[in-house]
Design a protein around this motif. Structure first.
Motif, PDB file in Angstrom:
ATOM      1  N   ALA A   1       5.314   4.223   5.650  1.00  9.44           N
ATOM      2  CA  ALA A   1       5.043   3.505   4.406  1.00  9.44           C
ATOM      3  C   ALA A   1       6.119   3.827   3.376  1.00  9.44           C
ATOM      4  O   ALA A   1       6.693   4.923   3.363  1.00  9.44           O
ATOM      5  CB  ALA A   1       3.671   3.882   3.866  1.00  9.44           C
ATOM      6  N   GLU A   2       6.386   2.878   2.523  1.00 16.83           N
ATOM      7  CA  GLU A   2       7.244   3.135   1.373  1.00 16.83           C
ATOM      8  C   GLU A   2       6.419   3.884   0.327  1.00 16.83           C
ATOM      9  O   GLU A   2       5.232   3.591   0.123  1.00 16.83           O
ATOM     10  CB  GLU A   2       7.761   1.821   0.785  1.00 16.83           C
ATOM     11  CG  GLU A   2       8.666   1.043   1.709  1.00 16.83           C
ATOM     12  CD  GLU A   2       9.962   1.787   2.007  1.00 16.83           C
ATOM     13  OE1 GLU A   2      10.576   2.315   1.065  1.00 16.83           O
ATOM     14  OE2 GLU A   2      10.345   1.842   3.196  1.00 16.83           O
TER      15      GLU A   2
ATOM     16  N   ARG B   1      13.595  -1.626   5.196  1.00 12.12           N
ATOM     17  CA  ARG B   1      12.704  -0.852   6.080  1.00 12.12           C
ATOM     18  C   ARG B   1      13.241  -0.961   7.515  1.00 12.12           C
ATOM     19  O   ARG B   1      13.186  -2.013   8.138  1.00 12.12           O
ATOM     20  CB  ARG B   1      11.273  -1.370   5.998  1.00 12.12           C
ATOM     21  CG  ARG B   1      10.737  -1.417   4.576  1.00 12.12           C
ATOM     22  CD  ARG B   1       9.301  -1.875   4.547  1.00 12.12           C
ATOM     23  NE  ARG B   1       8.395  -0.842   4.981  1.00 12.12           N
ATOM     24  CZ  ARG B   1       7.165  -1.055   5.456  1.00 12.12           C
ATOM     25  NH1 ARG B   1       6.732  -2.301   5.601  1.00 12.12           N
ATOM     26  NH2 ARG B   1       6.399  -0.052   5.816  1.00 12.12           N
TER      27      ARG B   1
ATOM     28  N   ASP C   1       1.876  -0.362   4.207  1.00 14.91           N
ATOM     29  CA  ASP C   1       3.247  -0.683   3.800  1.00 14.91           C
ATOM     30  C   ASP C   1       3.716   0.110   2.598  1.00 14.91           C
ATOM     31  O   ASP C   1       4.877   0.511   2.520  1.00 14.91           O
ATOM     32  CB  ASP C   1       3.359  -2.177   3.458  1.00 14.91           C
ATOM     33  CG  ASP C   1       3.214  -3.072   4.664  1.00 14.91           C
ATOM     34  OD1 ASP C   1       3.801  -2.748   5.716  1.00 14.91           O
ATOM     35  OD2 ASP C   1       2.507  -4.086   4.573  1.00 14.91           O
TER      36      ASP C   1
ATOM     37  N   PRO D   1       3.900  -6.688   0.426  1.00 17.72           N
ATOM     38  CA  PRO D   1       3.282  -5.800   1.412  1.00 17.72           C
ATOM     39  C   PRO D   1       1.907  -6.311   1.815  1.00 17.72           C
ATOM     40  O   PRO D   1       1.149  -6.813   0.991  1.00 17.72           O
ATOM     41  CB  PRO D   1       3.179  -4.463   0.667  1.00 17.72           C
ATOM     42  CG  PRO D   1       3.201  -4.833  -0.782  1.00 17.72           C
ATOM     43  CD  PRO D   1       4.055  -6.051  -0.886  1.00 17.72           C
ATOM     44  N   ARG D   2       1.589  -6.161   3.091  1.00 20.04           N
ATOM     45  CA  ARG D   2       0.260  -6.557   3.555  1.00 20.04           C
ATOM     46  C   ARG D   2      -0.804  -5.570   3.087  1.00 20.04           C
ATOM     47  O   ARG D   2      -1.910  -5.964   2.745  1.00 20.04           O
ATOM     48  CB  ARG D   2       0.240  -6.637   5.090  1.00 20.04           C
ATOM     49  CG  ARG D   2       1.128  -7.706   5.693  1.00 20.04           C
ATOM     50  CD  ARG D   2       1.034  -7.673   7.214  1.00 20.04           C
ATOM     51  NE  ARG D   2      -0.333  -7.984   7.650  1.00 20.04           N
ATOM     52  CZ  ARG D   2      -0.820  -7.671   8.864  1.00 20.04           C
ATOM     53  NH1 ARG D   2      -0.060  -7.028   9.741  1.00 20.04           N
ATOM     54  NH2 ARG D   2      -2.062  -7.997   9.178  1.00 20.04           N
TER      55      ARG D   2
END
Length: 240
Positions: free
Chosen positions: A206-207, A235, A184, A17-18
């Motif tokens: 977002a997760e 996603r 993210d 994730p960023r």
């Protein structure tokens, strides 16, 4: 002096994730389990911040946002609030040199100017010292509440635009996270499963990951495991 983690923190396979945000929960319970004062849990929580921020840099996470003090935390006993402010001072004074050396850019979201003048100056100086850095971004949420952020963003948008011009992009442009990558992954420690007024707009796609680990026990390996879970998720953002 920072040191490289003694374990492999780069997840194997899957996307990294960023932007990761963490609700750091469980300091008090950690202390209670050990028959220690709550301050001991908060001190252990600061050590967890150090471990996790170093691990995030090693993994290549572009932005890490930590929920350090919510706008609701003022409801806690004055002694505990004072202890938290003291730990914030200590963290900035002891860790700023490392952040600057590691090319980390420090950001603060929330109304931290409600703090005492000496703490506000300390935060301002820390932000200024790292403003020219070009590496990972560490955002600390201080006196932050997502509902207040959204209300302020709506007011700013309404002052600039006609009602029909206010859309999702207009609101997003007024958020305090406008210069951060899209969110993210949100991690919450301690087993609680709620967002607690944290990044409500940003969390739209977002997760979410809720883990039982209390924050003082969270470390680079735990972060790597969370990132690996993220990498295995599909996603779709509403598509197929």
């Amino acid at each position: 002096m920072s040191s490289a983690p003694a374990f492999a923190v780069v997840p194997q396979g899957g996307a990294v994730p960023r932007h990761v945000a963490i609700i750091m929960d469980g300091n008090g319970r950690w202390a209670k389990q050990r028959h220690l004062p709550r301050l001991a849990g908060h001190k252990a929580g600061v050590e967890a911040v150090r471990r996790v921020t170093r691990a995030a840099r090693t993994m290549g996470i572009e932005a890490l946002t930590l929920y350090a003090f919510s706008s609701e935390n003022w409801r806690r006993p004055a002694q505990e609030v004072g202890d938290l402010m003291g730990l914030l001072r200590l963290f900035i004074r002891s860790d700023l040199a490392e952040l600057a050396r590691e090319n980390v850019r420090l950001r603060v979201i929330g109304d931290y100017r409600a703090f005492t003048p000496d703490l506000v100056k300390l935060v301002d100086d820390a932000i200024a010292r790292t403003a020219g850095n070009t590496g990972p971004l560490l955002a600390i949420a201080l006196n932050y509440g997502a509902q207040a952020e959204l209300a302020a963003a709506a007011r700013r948008a309404a002052a600039k635009l006609q009602p029909e011009q206010i859309d999702e992009a207009a609101i997003a442009a007024e958020l305090e996270t406008v210069d951060l990558p899209p969110l993210d992954l949100i991690i919450r420690t301690s087993g609680e499963q709620r967002l607690s007024n944290f990044l409500l707009w940003q969390a739209a796609y977002a997760e979410l990951l809720f883990v039982d680990t209390l924050w003082p026990d969270f470390d680079g390996e735990a972060l790597a495991e969370a990132v690996a879970v993220f990498g295995r998720r599909q996603r779709r953002f509403g598509g197929l």
